[in-house]
Scaffold this motif. Structure first.
Motif, PDB file in Angstrom:
ATOM      1  N   UNK A  19      -5.898  -1.314  -2.516  1.00 36.49           N
ATOM      2  CA  UNK A  19      -5.186  -0.086  -2.879  1.00 36.49           C
ATOM      3  C   UNK A  19      -4.754   0.686  -1.636  1.00 36.49           C
ATOM      4  N   UNK A  20      -5.625   0.747  -0.631  1.00 35.50           N
ATOM      5  CA  UNK A  20      -5.297   1.465   0.597  1.00 35.50           C
ATOM      6  C   UNK A  20      -4.086   0.832   1.289  1.00 35.50           C
ATOM      7  N   UNK A  21      -4.039  -0.489   1.311  1.00 35.84           N
ATOM      8  CA  UNK A  21      -2.891  -1.191   1.899  1.00 35.84           C
ATOM      9  C   UNK A  21      -1.621  -0.910   1.104  1.00 35.84           C
ATOM     10  N   UNK A  22      -1.710  -0.984  -0.223  1.00 35.28           N
ATOM     11  CA  UNK A  22      -0.526  -0.775  -1.057  1.00 35.28           C
ATOM     12  C   UNK A  22       0.005   0.654  -0.934  1.00 35.28           C
ATOM     13  N   UNK A  23      -0.855   1.635  -1.182  1.00 34.18           N
ATOM     14  CA  UNK A  23      -0.393   3.025  -1.167  1.00 34.18           C
ATOM     15  C   UNK A  23      -0.067   3.507   0.246  1.00 34.18           C
ATOM     16  N   UNK A  24      -0.822   3.047   1.222  1.00 42.95           N
ATOM     17  CA  UNK A  24      -0.575   3.467   2.600  1.00 42.95           C
ATOM     18  C   UNK A  24       0.553   2.708   3.263  1.00 42.95           C
ATOM     19  N   UNK A  25       0.431   1.390   3.331  1.00 45.55           N
ATOM     20  CA  UNK A  25       1.416   0.587   4.062  1.00 45.55           C
ATOM     21  C   UNK A  25       2.683   0.330   3.253  1.00 45.55           C
ATOM     22  N   UNK A  26       2.536  -0.095   2.010  1.00 45.72           N
ATOM     23  CA  UNK A  26       3.710  -0.445   1.207  1.00 45.72           C
ATOM     24  C   UNK A  26       4.498   0.784   0.779  1.00 45.72           C
ATOM     25  N   UNK A  79      11.648  -2.807  -2.260  1.00 47.60           N
ATOM     26  CA  UNK A  79      11.770  -4.253  -2.468  1.00 47.60           C
ATOM     27  C   UNK A  79      11.575  -5.007  -1.156  1.00 47.60           C
ATOM     28  N   UNK A  80      12.079  -4.465  -0.057  1.00 46.48           N
ATOM     29  CA  UNK A  80      11.884  -5.101   1.251  1.00 46.48           C
ATOM     30  C   UNK A  80      10.413  -5.131   1.642  1.00 46.48           C
ATOM     31  N   UNK A  81       9.635  -4.207   1.083  1.00 35.85           N
ATOM     32  CA  UNK A  81       8.194  -4.154   1.365  1.00 35.85           C
ATOM     33  C   UNK A  81       7.380  -4.945   0.336  1.00 35.85           C
ATOM     34  N   UNK A  82       8.080  -5.671  -0.539  1.00 37.96           N
ATOM     35  CA  UNK A  82       7.391  -6.540  -1.486  1.00 37.96           C
ATOM     36  C   UNK A  82       7.196  -5.992  -2.885  1.00 37.96           C
ATOM     37  N   UNK A  83       7.687  -4.783  -3.163  1.00 40.01           N
ATOM     38  CA  UNK A  83       7.555  -4.213  -4.503  1.00 40.01           C
ATOM     39  C   UNK A  83       8.508  -4.932  -5.455  1.00 40.01           C
ATOM     40  N   UNK A  84       7.993  -5.285  -6.606  1.00 42.10           N
ATOM     41  CA  UNK A  84       8.794  -5.945  -7.649  1.00 42.10           C
ATOM     42  C   UNK A  84       8.947  -4.958  -8.794  1.00 42.10           C
ATOM     43  N   UNK A  85      10.179  -4.682  -9.172  1.00 43.74           N
ATOM     44  CA  UNK A  85      10.425  -3.744 -10.257  1.00 43.74           C
ATOM     45  C   UNK A  85      10.319  -4.451 -11.602  1.00 43.74           C
ATOM     46  N   UNK A  86       9.724  -3.742 -12.548  1.00 43.82           N
ATOM     47  CA  UNK A  86       9.496  -4.281 -13.890  1.00 43.82           C
ATOM     48  C   UNK A  86      10.807  -4.312 -14.672  1.00 43.82           C
ATOM     49  N   UNK A 112       1.146  -1.187  -9.265  1.00 45.83           N
ATOM     50  CA  UNK A 112       0.295  -1.314  -8.083  1.00 45.83           C
ATOM     51  C   UNK A 112      -0.545  -2.581  -8.243  1.00 45.83           C
ATOM     52  N   UNK A 113      -1.342  -2.958  -7.262  1.00 46.36           N
ATOM     53  CA  UNK A 113      -2.118  -4.205  -7.360  1.00 46.36           C
ATOM     54  C   UNK A 113      -3.119  -4.250  -8.519  1.00 46.36           C
ATOM     55  N   UNK A 114      -3.489  -3.088  -9.061  1.00 41.37           N
ATOM     56  CA  UNK A 114      -4.399  -3.044 -10.205  1.00 41.37           C
ATOM     57  C   UNK A 114      -3.662  -3.072 -11.538  1.00 41.37           C
ATOM     58  N   UNK A 115      -2.327  -3.085 -11.509  1.00 35.07           N
ATOM     59  CA  UNK A 115      -1.547  -3.106 -12.740  1.00 35.07           C
ATOM     60  C   UNK A 115      -1.180  -1.736 -13.271  1.00 35.07           C
ATOM     61  N   UNK A 116      -1.476  -0.671 -12.518  1.00 31.24           N
ATOM     62  CA  UNK A 116      -1.069   0.664 -12.925  1.00 31.24           C
ATOM     63  C   UNK A 116       0.444   0.785 -12.790  1.00 31.24           C
TER      64      UNK A 116
END
Length: 124
Positions: A19-26, A79-86, A112-116
């Protein structure tokens, strides 16, 4: 009474490091504190506490969203940071996954990585 007070958002996670990587870095949020219970991030003037919980099932609706100045630019950057839109059946979404609401707002959802479910929106 609470209308003039600051908001704190809470998001559950099973894995602090992920979560820290996703919310912080991504997503680019700044870590403001971290302890055994939560990692707190700052988004503009809002604090978001990502709270470690036991096993949970993410809800199927949006739990947190950001209003952005340029949704096309923001979506492309994410998207460039790896986010995939639903994508949702029955909803007309453009090539980036952005939906135009009947009132003109534009919204895109991602997890997010937990599915939220999170979102970005533009209300222009």
């Amino acid at each position: 009474m609470l209308g003039s007070q600051s908001i704190v958002g809470f998001i559950p996670t099973k894995d602090f490091a992920r979560a820290k990587t996703f919310y912080g870095d991504t997503l680019g949020l700044r870590v403001v504190s971290e302890d055994q219970f939560a990692v707190a991030f700052e988004s503009a003037a809002t604090m978001i506490r990502v709270v470690k919980v036991g096993d949970f099932t993410p809800v199927k609706f949006t739990i947190l969203g950001w209003q952005v100045d340029d949704i096309d630019e923001t979506a492309a950057a994410l998207q460039k940071r790896g986010v995939v839109f639903e994508r949702f059946p029955g909803m007309e979404q453009d090539e980036q996954g952005i939906w135009r609401a009947p009132g003109g707002a534009r919204v895109a959802w991602f997890k997010d990585p937990d599915g939220n479910v999170l979102s970005i929106s533009f209300h222009g």
